[in-house]
Design an enzyme around this catalytic site. Structure first.
Site, PDB file in Angstrom:
ATOM      1  CG  HIS A 136       3.844  34.937 -32.858  1.00 48.89           C
ATOM      2  ND1 HIS A 136       4.047  35.805 -31.821  1.00 48.89           N
ATOM      3  CD2 HIS A 136       2.821  35.461 -33.575  1.00 48.89           C
ATOM      4  CE1 HIS A 136       3.177  36.807 -31.887  1.00 48.89           C
ATOM      5  NE2 HIS A 136       2.422  36.615 -32.946  1.00 48.89           N
ATOM      6  CG  ASP A 153      11.488  29.026 -28.716  1.00 48.26           C
ATOM      7  OD1 ASP A 153      10.392  29.366 -29.188  1.00 48.26           O
ATOM      8  OD2 ASP A 153      11.649  28.645 -27.542  1.00 48.26           O
TER       9      ASP A 153
HETATM   10  P1  ADQ Z   1       5.875  29.779 -26.842  1.00 48.75           P
HETATM   11  O1  ADQ Z   1       6.363  28.591 -27.585  1.00 48.75           O
HETATM   12  O2  ADQ Z   1       4.732  29.545 -25.937  1.00 48.75           O
HETATM   13  O3  ADQ Z   1       5.491  30.986 -27.827  1.00 48.75           O
HETATM   14  P2  ADQ Z   1       7.756  31.466 -25.125  1.00 48.75           P
HETATM   15  O4  ADQ Z   1       8.087  32.645 -25.906  1.00 48.75           O
HETATM   16  O5  ADQ Z   1       8.938  30.937 -24.387  1.00 48.75           O
HETATM   17  O6  ADQ Z   1       7.197  30.276 -26.027  1.00 48.75           O
HETATM   18  O7  ADQ Z   1       6.672  31.647 -23.947  1.00 48.75           O
HETATM   19  C1  ADQ Z   1       5.559  32.412 -23.988  1.00 48.75           C
HETATM   20  C2  ADQ Z   1       5.108  32.845 -22.568  1.00 48.75           C
HETATM   21  O8  ADQ Z   1       4.580  31.764 -21.794  1.00 48.75           O
HETATM   22  C3  ADQ Z   1       6.227  33.475 -21.736  1.00 48.75           C
HETATM   23  O9  ADQ Z   1       5.777  34.735 -21.319  1.00 48.75           O
HETATM   24  C4  ADQ Z   1       6.411  32.535 -20.553  1.00 48.75           C
HETATM   25  O10 ADQ Z   1       6.690  33.172 -19.325  1.00 48.75           O
HETATM   26  C5  ADQ Z   1       5.091  31.831 -20.459  1.00 48.75           C
HETATM   27  N1  ADQ Z   1       5.362  30.479 -19.934  1.00 48.75           N
HETATM   28  C6  ADQ Z   1       6.047  29.500 -20.536  1.00 48.75           C
HETATM   29  N2  ADQ Z   1       6.121  28.417 -19.727  1.00 48.75           N
HETATM   30  C7  ADQ Z   1       5.491  28.754 -18.581  1.00 48.75           C
HETATM   31  C8  ADQ Z   1       5.246  28.062 -17.349  1.00 48.75           C
HETATM   32  N3  ADQ Z   1       5.730  26.849 -17.166  1.00 48.75           N
HETATM   33  N4  ADQ Z   1       4.540  28.701 -16.379  1.00 48.75           N
HETATM   34  C9  ADQ Z   1       4.121  29.962 -16.565  1.00 48.75           C
HETATM   35  N5  ADQ Z   1       4.316  30.654 -17.696  1.00 48.75           N
HETATM   36  C10 ADQ Z   1       4.996  30.070 -18.691  1.00 48.75           C
HETATM   37  C11 ADQ Z   1       5.549  31.268 -29.245  1.00 48.75           C
HETATM   38  C12 ADQ Z   1       6.866  30.951 -29.960  1.00 48.75           C
HETATM   39  C13 ADQ Z   1       8.027  31.658 -29.294  1.00 48.75           C
HETATM   40  C14 ADQ Z   1       7.763  33.157 -29.235  1.00 48.75           C
HETATM   41  C15 ADQ Z   1       6.378  33.449 -28.662  1.00 48.75           C
HETATM   42  C16 ADQ Z   1       5.994  34.922 -28.814  1.00 48.75           C
HETATM   43  O11 ADQ Z   1       7.094  29.537 -29.969  1.00 48.75           O
HETATM   44  O12 ADQ Z   1       9.236  31.413 -29.998  1.00 48.75           O
HETATM   45  O13 ADQ Z   1       8.732  33.773 -28.418  1.00 48.75           O
HETATM   46  O14 ADQ Z   1       5.366  32.697 -29.344  1.00 48.75           O
HETATM   47  O15 ADQ Z   1       6.115  35.352 -30.139  1.00 48.75           O
END
Ligand code: ADQ
Length: 461
Positions: free
Chosen positions: A161, A369
């Site tokens: 991921h 990311d």
């Molecule tokens: P994350 O680093 O957690 O995931 P991201 O893909 O942006 O990053 O977010 C995951 C989920 O969490 C999104 O659905 C988002 O809406 C939710 N989220 C984030 N901040 C939030 C907040 N403040 N309040 C509510 N919801 C929130 C990891 C990798 C990423 C990759 C994902 C999936 O780091 O690059 O996209 O896995 O593979």
């Protein structure tokens, strides 16, 4: 359909994860895969016990969730060495190109290996001959080798991921060869973006002395396997629905009233040093500095719930952000206007969808990311008749697909500040044009395409 066995560091409580709309795209994708195949989900329960019970905990299938979940607990020593230590303080920074933040201790690697081996030894008795095994993420990089050593002949897929960094950066990790040699026991390795796949190819060719053939076929460490790009996504129509509904909610009304006609810019991230938050605050400061007409007219809302609070690097970034937000507000705020609203709480998914819909600009500027799903969620949440503008880091996996965003280098905060100004003054016609193209891309490559294409490639062999 063959049974699919999903193995991830954490198994989310199924009741929480089960309701569509309440959960993120990834959890929904995993649940759909499990439901369709009467599958099995295996991983850590989230519990830490001094003396964990030896037998894993099994939840039987129900009508709503016709799949098994099996979870194991961790001891405090395992939690600290495997999860906080090796996964979060060694692998996470390296995978995000931050060797400078790696806190290497060989003992953490030994604990990581032990926990991967424990997972595997508890999983193996549950496997059936024609199961497809799908491993998720950097917590489980030693599991493919352990599975093969235990005699497992099933097809094994692994999806990363996070980004995969350039070969030179990855080679700064003392155990890099063991990890990649283990991954090569898979039949299929999935990456988020072409950049990650290219770095992996480079590693295989130049570090591992392996070969990359046509059709994404690889040979290394005496194994043959495939590696491909599977960009993760969201369910755009369900997110758009949530955004429409939520824009009429109480919270949305309160937000609108509090803005008093000002344009809203938004950032939504876990609080993590990979997300480029200090640079983002500096770019907002640049905007107010360089374009004073935005003072009193624009509000920046940064939602950043704490994550991994036990890890020292996360404490540091927290205090840096508190300092910067205090400085910016101290410098520009007026009695009736706070330029930067900085919130350390997460929002419910539906509320988040409504906030994104109401934002004129989304600032998604991670330093690195894997994908960044918020970028895609922002696009899905927009009103087609009056869409906002996405300012997106070139170092997010999403930038490979969302080419019509305003693409920035987040380290150049002045340039990002200029992009914010451009976003705020963009014509409706241009906003619509850019948004439609991005929405089309997300519809074509959604979360269902992601999971189905991975499984199909794993099965195809
Ligand atoms: P994350 O680093 O957690 O995931 P991201 O893909 O942006 O990053 O977010 C995951 C989920 O969490 C999104 O659905 C988002 O809406 C939710 N989220 C984030 N901040 C939030 C907040 N403040 N309040 C509510 N919801 C929130 C990891 C990798 C990423 C990759 C994902 C999936 O780091 O690059 O996209 O896995 O593979």
């Amino acid at each position: 359909m063959r049974r699919i066995v999903i193995v991830s560091n954490r198994v989310a409580p199924v009741n929480e994860a089960a309701s569509k709309g309440a959960t993120g795209g990834l959890a929904v994708a995993i649940l759909e895969t499990l439901r369709e195949s009467n599958g099995l989900w295996f991983g850590w329960s989230g519990n830490v016990h001094e003396a964990p019970v030896d037998t894993p905990k099994h939840s039987a299938p129900t009508q709503a969730n016709p799949f098994d979940t099996v979870t194991v607990d961790l001891t405090p020593a395992e939690h600290s060495g495997y999860y906080n230590g090796y996964a979060n303080r060694i692998l996470w920074p390296i995978l995000h190109y931050r060797s400078d933040l790696m806190e290497y201790h060989s003992e953490h690697f030994r604990t990581y290996q032990r926990v991967n081996a424990n997972f595997v030894s508890q999983l193996v008795p549950l496997l059936r001959e024609d199961d497809l095994i799908w491993l998720h993420d950097y917590h489980l990089m030693m599991a493919p080798r352990d599975l093969r050593q235990a005699g497992v002949k099933n097809r094994i897929g692994f999806f990363l991921h996070t980004p995969f960094p350039s070969a030179d950066v990855f080679a700064t990790l003392p155990n890099h060869r063991e990890l990649i040699a283990s991954l090569c026991h898979c039949d299929l390795i999935g990456f988020q973006s072409p950049t990650d796949l290219r770095s992996f190819e480079d590693y295989i060719t130049h570090e591992a002395g392996g070969q990359v053939h046509a059709n994404e076929e690889f040979e290394a460490f005496g194994r043959q396997f495939r590696a491909q790009v599977f960009p993760i996504s969201i369910d755009p129509d369900s997110f758009a629905g949530a955004a429409r509904e939520s824009s009429r909610s109480n919270i949305a009304n309160r937000l609108r009233e509090s803005l008093d006609g000002r344009a809203l810019m938004v950032g939504v991230d876990r609080l993590d040093y990979s997300k480029g938050l200090p640079e983002r605050f500096l770019s907002f400061e640049h905007l107010l500095d360089r374009y004073p007409e935005n003072r009193r007219r624009v509000t920046f809302l940064q939602i950043a719930p704490y994550s991994r609070s036990e890890v020292p690097e996360y404490k540091l970034i927290r205090s840096r952000l508190e300092g910067l937000s205090g400085r910016i507000n101290g410098r520009f705020a007026e009695v009736d206007w706070t330029p930067l609203r900085y919130i350390n709480r997460g929002l419910a998914r539906k509320t988040l969808a409504g906030v994104l819909r109401h934002s004129r600009v989304a600032v998604v500027t991670p330093l690195r990311d894997g994908m960044n799903l918020v970028a895609k969620e922002y696009i899905a949440a927009q009103d087609p008749e009056d869409p906002g503008v996405l300012v997106l880091s070139r170092f997010a996996g999403a930038a490979h697909e969302l080419k019509e965003a305003l693409i920035v280098n987040p380290l150049d905060y002045e340039n990002t500040g200029e992009a914010l100004q451009r976003a705020l003054s963009m014509s409706l016609e241009e906003r619509k044009e850019r948004w439609s193209a991005m929405m089309e891309t997300i519809r074509q490559q959604d979360i269902t395409t992601w999971r189905k294409s991975f499984i199909a490639a794993l099965e195809a062999g």
